[in-house]
Design an enzyme around this catalytic site. Structure first.
Site, PDB file in Angstrom:
ATOM      1  N   ASN A  48       4.599  -0.341  -0.676  1.00  0.00           N
ATOM      2  CA  ASN A  48       4.803   0.086  -2.063  1.00  0.00           C
ATOM      3  C   ASN A  48       6.179   0.735  -2.187  1.00  0.00           C
ATOM      4  O   ASN A  48       6.863   0.949  -1.192  1.00  0.00           O
ATOM      5  CB  ASN A  48       3.740   1.119  -2.462  1.00  0.00           C
ATOM      6  CG  ASN A  48       2.431   0.487  -2.906  1.00  0.00           C
ATOM      7  OD1 ASN A  48       2.400  -0.655  -3.341  1.00  0.00           O
ATOM      8  ND2 ASN A  48       1.362   1.235  -2.802  1.00  0.00           N
ATOM      9  N   HIS A 106      -2.098  -5.584  -8.486  1.00  0.00           N
ATOM     10  CA  HIS A 106      -0.795  -6.239  -8.245  1.00  0.00           C
ATOM     11  C   HIS A 106      -0.746  -7.635  -8.856  1.00  0.00           C
ATOM     12  O   HIS A 106      -0.110  -8.543  -8.315  1.00  0.00           O
ATOM     13  CB  HIS A 106      -0.475  -6.312  -6.742  1.00  0.00           C
ATOM     14  CG  HIS A 106      -0.335  -4.962  -6.100  1.00  0.00           C
ATOM     15  ND1 HIS A 106       0.841  -4.266  -6.076  1.00  0.00           N
ATOM     16  CD2 HIS A 106      -1.246  -4.172  -5.489  1.00  0.00           C
ATOM     17  CE1 HIS A 106       0.660  -3.109  -5.469  1.00  0.00           C
ATOM     18  NE2 HIS A 106      -0.601  -3.014  -5.105  1.00  0.00           N
TER      19      HIS A 106
END
Ligand code: NDP
Length: 486
Positions: free
Chosen positions: A130, A57
């Site tokens: 997510n 990420h």
């Protein structure tokens, strides 16, 4: 746009700078002097501008906003920010891709991080989700291996299809999420046009101490929009910052993106006898079993003023709970409870939680933790131990979440305890849910990726997993891969 600072230029310690274009030298052509302190300070500061990028990420964008509660859910949780219809809570949301490095392109096939920090009056609650309701694996022990296959190969220095598909083929529990990833939603058109999911199961508990298991859903009010692979490839090359800029510009022009927030709620007693393990991150709870209930609206309406300070240094931890919300036994979640805080301590430092973007906004952190890198002295001269006789903060006596019953002895692998615990049933459900055009695109996307793999045994094993999900899925994929590989 933030206004410029005014007044004369200074050094880092505040002394006026006479010349910011020329270093101090020994004579007109002479070498630069060590006493050219402004030069040395500038170079030294510049060398230290980067902190370690996130291992996963790394590439992301964020914005502030408001969560508004539209349904009182105090029957299920005593969390104060979920207790009164109309109540507003400030949030910070960071979107991200997973595998790419900090400077990578936005328009790629990859899950998107959807990490929300709720600045509640009982402390910050982080929901680190997510844009997919499931994940590739179900035990955090496999996470470093999985991510190694998504990142750069130690020999070639590139992501390698052989590694990616070798791991997925040998980890059949990934079949559901891989199907998701290669479907249309694998390349969202922007951060505004995707759903967020808390993904894990979490514990909610009400004032009376009753326990419920919940899953969170954030449904985009902009509608789902995705990019075709050819369009994404063009955009990734021509406009790598496409999603980041889209989000910032939408907020600048007042087109505030929003999400309708829903929860699925399972009474605690259902967990043991449900048809799936409700704590398995590779599975959803079908809507027919636990219908989503609308509880609020999340709107993003303020851009950060400084990307490094507020996005790069933002930290989210699944272990940041508030009263009435807690963990479930999900093994991926249990690993993340440790890993996120540990990453913050390494990447930003031991005082990361006290930076402006990370600290509580609606209450104050009152701890006996002290000092460390970049400690700001916020406790002044207050006693740094507890118990003490000087009136410092004391414990409340009530844990944030309720205790749950345990059975059995310590062990590693667990035998399936639920009727439909296999790795393929929901991947098959997903495939069968798609219409014919969407199935054809899924097969094309998967075949194109599998055709990059050099070893036939890795391809065959991967196709075997899709065949186990649905015979038609496997058959069509095999034919498509053969057509491409010749
Ligand atoms: P339902 O028919 O009740 O729900 C299917 C859900 O799938 C929809 O509500 C929608 O969720 C989502 N969906 C619809 N089209 C697509 C698409 N093209 N790509 C990805 N997701 C889509 O069935 P079930 O609840 O029984 O689930 C069936 C399958 O749907 C599962 O295997 C799962 O993979 C997938 N799914 C299920 C979700 C859940 O929480 N139950 C959530 C998302 C997907 P949404 O409104 O969230 O977009």
């Amino acid at each position: 746009m933030t206004a410029q600072e005014t007044g004369p230029l200074t050094t880092e310690s505040g002394a006026p700078v006479a010349d910011n274009q020329n270093s101090e030298t020994a004579g007109p052509g002479g070498p630069v002097l060590v006493q050219s302190q402004h030069l040395l300070e500038k170079l030294a500061h510049f060398n230290r501008e980067r902190i370690p990028e996130r291992v996963v990420h790394a590439r992301g964008a964020g914005a502030y906003g408001t969560f508004t509660l539209t349904r009182d859910v105090s029957q299920w949780t005593r969390a104060a920010f979920l207790s009164q219809v109309g109540k507003e809570t400030e949030v910070f949301l960071r979107f991200s891709t997973v595998a790419g490095n900090l400077g990578s392109a936005d328009a790629v096939r990859d899950p998107r991080g959807f990490a929300v920090k709720f600045y509640t009056e009982e402390g910050n609650y982080d929901l680190v989700g997510n844009n997919t309701p499931v994940f590739f694996i179900k035990d955090a022990l496999k996470f470093p291996d999985f991510i190694h296959t998504q990142k750069r190969d130690p020999y070639t220095g590139s992501q390698e299809a052989d590694n990616v598909w070798d791991f997925w083929g040998l980890s059949p529990e990934s079949t559901h999420q891989v199907t998701w990833l290669f479907s249309d939603r694998g390349i969202p058109a922007s951060y505004r046009h995707l759903n967020g999911y808390g993904s894990h199961t979490y514990q909610w508990s009400n004032e009376a101490g009753e326990v419920f298991w919940v899953k969170y859903h954030f449904k985009t009010d902009q509608g789902i929009r995705n990019l075709a692979p050819e369009e994404a490839a063009r955009l990734a090359g021509s406009d790598p910052d496409s999603h980041q800029r889209d989000l910032r510009e939408a907020i600048e022009r007042g087109a505030y993106p929003s999400w309708t927030v829903q929860v699925q709620v399972m009474p605690a007693a259902d967990a043991a006898t449900y048809r799936f393990n409700p704590f398995d991150l590779t599975k959803v709870w079908p809507h027919a079993d636990y219908p989503p209930v609308e509880i609020g609206r999340l709107e993003l309406n303020r851009n950060p003023e400084n990307v490094f300070a507020e996005v790069e240094q933002s930290v989210f931890s699944p272990a940041h709970f508030v009263p009435g919300i807690g963990p479930s036994p999900d093994k991926m979640l249990q690993g993340r409870l440790f890993a996120y805080g540990d990453a913050h301590r390494y990447r930003v430092g031991i005082n990361a939680d006290h930076l402006p973007v990370n600290r509580p906004h609606a209450t104050t952190a009152r701890t006996y933790g002290r000092d460390g890198h970049l400690y700001d002295g916020r406790h002044k001269g207050a006693r740094n131990y507890e118990p003490n006789s000087f009136g410092g903060p004391v414990e409340t006596g009530r844990p944030l979440w309720e205790s749950t019953a345990l059975t059995g002895a310590t062990q590693y692998a667990a035998a399936p305890a639920h009727a439909e615990d296999d790795d393929f049933v929901q991947a098959g459900d997903f495939y069968r849910m798609l219409d014919e055009d969407a199935r054809a695109r899924l097969i094309d996307n998967l075949a194109g990726a599998l055709a990059q793999v050099s070893r036939a045994d890795i391809v065959a094993r991967a196709i075997g997993n899709f065949r186990a999900a649905d015979p038609d899925y496997g058959k069509r994929l095999e034919a498509a891969v053969q057509a491409l590989r010749g």
